[in-house]
Design a protein around this motif. Structure first.
Motif, mmCIF file in Angstrom:
data_model
loop_
_atom_site.group_PDB
_atom_site.id
_atom_site.type_symbol
_atom_site.label_atom_id
_atom_site.label_comp_id
_atom_site.label_asym_id
_atom_site.label_seq_id
_atom_site.Cartn_x
_atom_site.Cartn_y
_atom_site.Cartn_z
ATOM 1 N N ARG A 1 6.239 6.135 7.202
ATOM 2 C CA ARG A 1 5.924 4.838 6.603
ATOM 3 C C ARG A 1 7.091 3.872 6.698
ATOM 4 N N PHE B 1 2.513 13.776 -2.792
ATOM 5 C CA PHE B 1 1.112 13.424 -2.991
ATOM 6 C C PHE B 1 0.622 14.078 -4.286
ATOM 7 N N PRO C 1 -5.585 5.435 3.192
ATOM 8 C CA PRO C 1 -6.833 6.130 2.838
ATOM 9 C C PRO C 1 -7.957 5.198 2.414
ATOM 10 N N LEU D 1 -5.520 12.523 0.527
ATOM 11 C CA LEU D 1 -5.852 11.836 1.745
ATOM 12 C C LEU D 1 -7.177 12.364 2.276
ATOM 13 N N THR D 2 -7.737 11.647 3.197
ATOM 14 C CA THR D 2 -9.090 11.947 3.668
ATOM 15 C C THR D 2 -9.209 13.387 4.156
ATOM 16 N N ASP E 1 6.230 16.075 2.036
ATOM 17 C CA ASP E 1 4.781 15.821 1.908
ATOM 18 C C ASP E 1 4.079 16.862 1.038
ATOM 19 N N ARG F 1 -0.083 6.329 -6.904
ATOM 20 C CA ARG F 1 -1.006 5.661 -5.979
ATOM 21 C C ARG F 1 -1.567 6.699 -5.035
ATOM 22 N N GLU F 2 -2.620 6.315 -4.380
ATOM 23 C CA GLU F 2 -3.277 7.277 -3.503
ATOM 24 C C GLU F 2 -2.419 7.630 -2.309
ATOM 25 N N THR F 3 -1.585 6.723 -1.895
ATOM 26 C CA THR F 3 -0.755 7.015 -0.733
ATOM 27 C C THR F 3 0.478 7.817 -1.114
ATOM 28 N N GLY F 4 0.589 8.248 -2.345
ATOM 29 C CA GLY F 4 1.672 9.144 -2.725
ATOM 30 C C GLY F 4 2.825 8.441 -3.401
ATOM 31 N N ALA G 1 6.150 12.077 6.221
ATOM 32 C CA ALA G 1 5.344 10.931 5.797
ATOM 33 C C ALA G 1 6.216 9.761 5.375
ATOM 34 N N PHE G 2 7.308 10.086 4.665
ATOM 35 C CA PHE G 2 8.168 8.998 4.215
ATOM 36 C C PHE G 2 8.813 8.288 5.389
ATOM 37 N N VAL H 1 7.392 12.009 0.511
ATOM 38 C CA VAL H 1 6.236 11.474 -0.208
ATOM 39 C C VAL H 1 5.601 12.637 -0.961
ATOM 40 N N ILE I 1 0.840 -1.205 0.000
ATOM 41 C CA ILE I 1 0.000 0.000 0.000
ATOM 42 C C ILE I 1 0.875 1.255 0.000
ATOM 43 N N GLN I 2 1.953 1.220 0.744
ATOM 44 C CA GLN I 2 2.779 2.405 0.874
ATOM 45 C C GLN I 2 3.848 2.500 -0.211
#
Lengths: 234, 960
Positions: free
Chosen positions: A170, B229, A111, B262-263, B155, B207-210, A166-167, B227, A55-56
């Motif tokens: 994860r 986005f 998400p 993201l949400t 980010d 992808r959605e997670t970046g 974020a990186f 990341v 996912i990540q």
């Protein structure tokens, strides 16, 4: 389809685990067998780590090798083997409580609802496992006050230091999950040793039935040293 | 106003005087320089925020000014941005200006300075630049910490396809740093020894997670990354607004794609109406309600704005409210006054204004299809009459409405179901009959087809059958047959009737269907014709009838082999001479028979033609059982008279006879054919399907043949079967048979006869010989103690001649018979030397004891050889050995007795128990005839023989 199978297996394990239904098995061997099976099941990286990596987007050659457990985050196998049974259950219970909290944190970076499915299953599994730990602790002489049943709601575990990157978050999550699976593997081996040599318990032997509050054991200083780094009571 | 002008002039003069004063004092012009310049950063947005103020302005003074801003990177001499910012300035007002850097601010040190100038037409003399402010340095790197590696921006959220600049800041000079975008190495430019910059163009959505971008040292575990986005953000689609009640507008849209966010960064929607200036934040992602203003606003200009973290997207919609009316569904809908053919529908509509008219649409559904469609203008109440309905039929009526003046959308349908009332059946039932005569009565089976729904006009309750005797018109008979019967059987005393059939429902009676029956069933002998069926059915045609014909009827059975053959018929008009009969029940390989009747003006059917055919012919299902006869050396005959060609699934057009032989050539009348097993044989084709015999001729004698017969239809031949083997006889065998068979028969007959007459044959040909040793004569001799008296041994005899005398079979008596019979004697024919010594004796031969002799000698005189063996004679003297020796050798010795030496007379060899034992043997010579019927064999010496007691019969008394 795979998710459904996993869910079925998890639910089966949880239903085997009668504590999740509100009462404890008083059969030591049976309960120990359940703990072994659940630990074996939870050690599989397909339960958490593999989906998380996918996912990540960490499934790249250059990144995979950085997805290794950081030493000291989870107790090592040797350290777990050195513990008495009560201490072991205490550490296990606490560690899994923190794992639950960490999983809730990781959840925020995922998400899609369908991607969250495995994470939620893993959380359910850990809760059931914690309940079984509680039951096992009740079967051992000197039941531990600390190993209380897992509350259904979110617990008040200490939150790890927030990472804004974020990186890095994860990567840390990946390392954490890697350590979690390794830890559960070690837990399974310790439980297996319990089954293979019941006399190995140096200080305690299993007893039948519930005995509450008579011999409450608190964490020793050594246990405190074994607590995951950053998770020690503040 | 004049006062204001005077004040302004006074102010400017004062300002100028001040300027003059300053110029004089400072020897330099007055400048309005920016002061208190402060620079802050927004790392997330990569922005530099500048704020400053101008202090030199007079109180309440407001001037237009322009500020020139310079931004340098790394070093002040490297100016990367110059911009003039114009604004109106007040005294001590804090001015703000922002600049977004494409390079993350962490990647390099930035410096900012600015200067200002009055840009106001009122004071053109002040239009010169002030001095630069000092460089304000922005150095984020210094606050990063001590990590060896950093990657920026953190980010960042960008739109798909945008360009992004990335950098890393390395604090280690020993490691080479490599950077990767999703595992693919990037190549950048070195900004300074510690900083490397990468320019990404047209970034994709991964992808959605970046998207993971990371840099790592070539050695060690050092890795840092960011990341990115990437967002896909589209404008809303299908934006539309409408009202249902003129009070509320409902606006709807389809959200555009919003992937990669993201949400917490999801979209928000805002609805803005420009005429009223009102704005509302929509709670839902796809629709929003807007309250119509009560001030009769007709025009609306909406702007729907979708906004996310990065940007806004808007769509516009301008419309007249009355043009966007979507009426509510009609209510109070009823179907009234429902008759067999009419019904009235009523409804009400919601008003959409005082002057608005609604257009309502009514649809009538029958059997799932729209059969009527009508538009009606309605203010409030609607009404519509539906005509031409079918009786006893279910219908559905529905109504919807729309704004008649400005059509926008139809309302939803409001639907009601109803059923029309019944009516009398409109059509007469289709009737046909089948007639047969049973025991002098006429049995008529009537059939009728159920009326269709359109014809029945309701539920058929019963059928009325009225029988009208044509001979006695006043005689009527009524039968009522409840539905759903589709026929009835009538037994009539005679056959001249007219039958009326009507169908009845709850409302009334249908027209009558009339059919007449007469004594003549009309089944005259008509030659059957063949008809070829197709997939579409059977095409039947017939000759038109010259007389008055009211119509034709074609009749057939759909299940020909079934006793209930499912009789079908088809009524046709008088001018019709052909029709196609089709049915789903027709099956391939089934023969269907059709009868075509003409209907006379008296409604009497009479048979016109008969047709038969298959909807699809098949190959024969079985082969005939062939019998072979008349087998000769050159031919044989085959016959299959029991074969039922009519039961085959096709018209048998003939037969194929396959003949296998060793001959290379086929016989005349046949041709070579290759069988399915690739064997070659000769094929005879019998074209006449009625021919049931066939003679295979011109064969070779004593040859082996195999034959196989199969019928064929237009489709092909019957199934492959086994060949029958036959071998023609030899050419002469029949002759041999004519001779040998009678001979065998004769021999058998003789053998049977011989068997049946064996006793007779035995007595005739080889009767039994008595045993002399068992004769009573021996005891007699012993009682006389005559040493010389002995039984004559045959070997001792030298027979001269023997005559055997016997009596006829008919004179034989039982041993138990006491009645004396005339004895039968053997007589010796003495020779002249018969009185001397032991001279020759007479030997009697019983052939019973010598089979060889019996075989070679027939009844009668025995030829005697004159030779004699002395030793054999000597044996006869032994009384003990006598019988044995006799039994063995006497026959042989018979022929050894020399002729002329016979001196003994023979008497009977056997003594009957009636003759007494040996001791009571009478002195008188016994009478052999009393003791036995056997031939006498004992020999008695001549001296003891009493001439009166033993009398030799003369020759004339011999009984042969």
């Amino acid at each position: 389809m795979l998710a459904l199978c996993d869910l079925g297996l998890v639910l089966g394990l949880l239903f085997l685990s009668t504590p999740a239904m509100g009462s404890c098995l008083d059969n030591y061997q049976e309960l120990l067998g359940q703990l072994q099976k659940q630990a074996d099941f939870m050690q599989h990286t397909s339960m958490l780590l593999d989906p998380y990596i996918s996912i990540q987007g960490l499934d790249k050659d250059g990144l995979k090798k950085h997805c290794r457990e950081r030493p000291g985050v989870f107790p090592s196998k040797d350290a777990l083997q050195q513990l008495s049974r009560q201490e072991f259950l205490q550490i296990l219970n606490t560690t899994l409580g923190h794992v639950l909290h960490r999983l809730r944190t990781l959840q925020k970076d995922i998400p899609k609802a369908q991607d969250l499915e495995k994470l939620n299953i893993a959380k359910l599994n850990i809760r059931g496992f914690k309940n079984n730990i509680h039951c096992m602790a009740q079967l051992l002489p000197g039941s531990l006050e600390k190993t209380e049943p897992t509350p259904t709601g979110p617990g008040a575990s200490p939150s790890p230091t927030p990472i804004s990157d974020a990186f890095q978050r994860r990567l840390e999550g990946c390392r954490f999950l890697h350590g979690y699976h390794r830890f559960m593997h070690s837990v399974g081996q310790v439980f297996r040793e319990w089954g293979q040599s019941p006399s190995r318990s140096r200080r305690h032997s299993p007893r039948r039935g519930l005995r509450k509050g008579k011999h409450r054991t608190h964490l020793s200083s050594r246990n405190k040293r074994l607590m995951p780094r950053g998770w020690l009571p503040r | 106003m004049a006062l204001f002008s005077a004040f302004q002039t006074t102010f400017l003069l004062a300002l100028l005087s001040l300027k003059t004063y300053q110029s004089e004092v400072l020897s330099e012009p007055l400048s309005l320089a920016p002061e208190s310049l402060e620079v802050s950063i927004d790392s997330a947005r990569q922005c530099l925020h500048l704020q400053w103020s101008v202090h030199n302005l007079a109180y309440h003074q407001e001037l237009k000014m322009v500020f020139q801003i310079e931004i340098s990177r790394i070093k002040t001499s490297n100016v990367i941005w110059v911009e003039n910012y114009s604004t109106t300035v007040k005294r001590n007002q804090v001015l703000r200006w922002s600049w977004e850097s494409k390079l993350p601010l962490e990647c390099a040190k930035h410096s900012v300075r600015m200067r200002g100038a009055v840009d106001d037409a009122q004071v053109p003399e002040l239009r010169f630049w002030s001095n630069w402010t000092s460089w304000e340095e922005v150095d984020v790197q210094s606050s990063l910490g001590h990590d060896p590696l950093f990657v920026f921006p953190k980010d960042k959220l960008v739109e798909e396809g945008s360009n992004v600049t990335i950098c890393y800041v390395s604090r280690s000079h020993q490691n080479n740093i490599s950077c990767y975008l999703e595992g693919v190495r990037m190549h950048g430019e070195q900004l300074d020894p510690n900083v490397c910059v990468f320019h990404l163009k047209n970034v994709p959505f991964v992808r959605e997670t970046g998207t993971n971008i990371y840099c790592k040292a070539d050695q060690g575990d050092l890795i840092k990354g960011i990341v990115l986005f990437v967002s896909i953000f589209e404008e809303p689609k299908d934006f539309s607004c409408e009202t249902r009640d003129l009070k509320t507008l409902n606006c709807t849209w389809a959200p555009g794609s919003d992937a990669g966010l993201l949400t917490q960064l999801s979209q928000s929607y805002t609805l803005f109406e420009s005429f009223s200036g009102k704005k509302t934040l929509c709670k839902h992602k796809s629709w929003c309600n807007w309250q119509v203003s009560p001030d009769s606003q007709e025009m609306y200009n909406f702007t729907l704005t979708a906004e996310n973290y990065l940007r806004k997207r808007s769509v516009h919609l301008l419309f007249n409210l009355t043009h966007r009316v979507h009426p509510m569904a009609p209510f109070n809908v009823f179907v009234k006054n429902v008759s067999a053919t009419n019904a009235t529908m009523t409804w009400k509509v919601h008003s959409i204004g005082n002057y608005s008219t609604l257009l309502c649409q009514i649809e009538l559904y029958g059997e799932g299809k729209v059969i009527q469609k009508q538009n009606v203008s309605v203010k409030v109440n609607g009404k519509h009459l539906m005509k031409k309905l079918e009786p006893s039929t279910e219908y559905a009526a529905q109504v919807r409405c729309a704004n008649a003046n400005h059509f926008w959308k139809w309302s939803e349908w409001t639907r009601r179901n109803f059923t029309t009332a019944e009516a009398a059946p409109s059509e007469a039932p289709d009737v046909w009959r089948n007639m047969k005569s049973v025991q002098g009565h006429c049995v008529v089976t009537l059939f009728w087809k159920p009326l269709s729904k359109l014809q029945a006009n309701g539920k058929i309750l019963f059928y009325n059958v009225v029988l009208e005797n044509l001979d006695r018109p006043s005689t009527l008979k009524l039968l009522s047959i409840p539905a759903p019967a589709n026929g009835t059987e009538l037994t009539l005393d005679q056959c001249s009737y007219q039958i009326h059939v009507t169908a009845n429902n709850s409302v009334g009676t249908s027209p009558a269907s009339v059919i007449a029956v007469s004594g003549d069933p009309g089944n005259k002998e008509v030659e059957e014709e063949r008809v070829k069926g197709t997939e579409d059915g059977f095409c039947l045609s017939w000759k038109p009838q010259p007389g008055g014909v009211t119509g034709y009827v074609v009749e057939w059975c759909e299940r020909p082999g079934d006793p209930l053959c499912d009789l079908q018929w088809k009524n046709l008009g008088p001018n019709t001479t052909s029709t196609v009969v089709s049915s789903d029940a027709f099956r391939p390989g089934v023969r269907y028979n059709f009868r075509i009747y003409g209907i006379s003006t008296e409604r009497i059917p009479y048979l016109l033609e008969k047709k038969t055919g298959y909807s699809q012919e098949l190959v024969p299902s079985d082969n005939p059982q062939v019998l072979m006869s008349n087998l000769t050396s050159y031919s044989f005959t085959l016959s299959w008279k029991d074969y039922a060609a009519e039961s085959q699934p096709g018209f048998v057009q003939g037969y194929s006879l396959y003949l296998k032989s060793k001959a290379a050539r086929c016989l005349p009348g046949s041709e070579k054919a290759v069988l399915s097993d690739d064997s070659i044989c000769c094929k005879y084709k019998i074209d006449n399907p009625k021919q049931k015999t066939f003679v295979v001729e011109n064969l070779q004698p004593a040859s082996f043949y195999e034959f196989f017969l199969t019928p064929y239809t237009s489709v092909g031949e019957g199934p492959q079967g086994a060949f029958t083997k036959v071998t023609t006889p030899d050419e002469y065998s029949h002759i041999l048979i004519r001779i040998i068979l009678p001979m065998i028969f004769s021999i058998l007959l003789i053998m049977i006869l011989c068997y049946l007459k064996s006793q007779w044959m035995k007595e005739k040909c080889y009767p039994d010989i008595p045993d002399p040793y068992k004769s009573s004569v021996l005891s007699l001799i012993k009682s006389k103690e005559n040493p010389r008296l002995t039984i004559m041994n045959v070997k001792d005899c030298i027979p001269d001649a023997i005559e055997v005398i016997n009596k006829q079979e008919g004179t034989r008596k039982s041993l138990t018979e006491t009645e004396p019979t005339k004895p039968t004697y053997l007589y010796l024919l003495p020779t002249e030397k018969s009185h001397s010594g032991p001279g020759p004796c007479i030997c009697f031969e019983n052939f019973t004891y010598n089979q060889a002799a019996s075989d070679s000698v027939s009844c009668g005189h025995v030829p005697v050889t004159p030779k004699a063996q002395p030793s054999q004679l000597g044996l006869l003297t032994s009384s003990e050995n006598g019988p044995k020796a006799l039994g063995k050798n006497y026959v042989n010795s018979l022929g050894e007795i020399p002729a002329g030496e016979t001196n003994l007379n023979y008497v009977s060899q056997l003594a009957s128990p009636m003759c007494g034992d040996k001791s009571s043997l009478p002195t008188n010579p016994p009478e052999p005839a009393l003791c036995s019927e056997y031939k006498t064999q004992m020999a008695i010496p001549m001296g003891l023989a009493s001439p009166p007691s033993i009398t030799l019969l003369d020759e004339g008394e011999h009984d042969h």
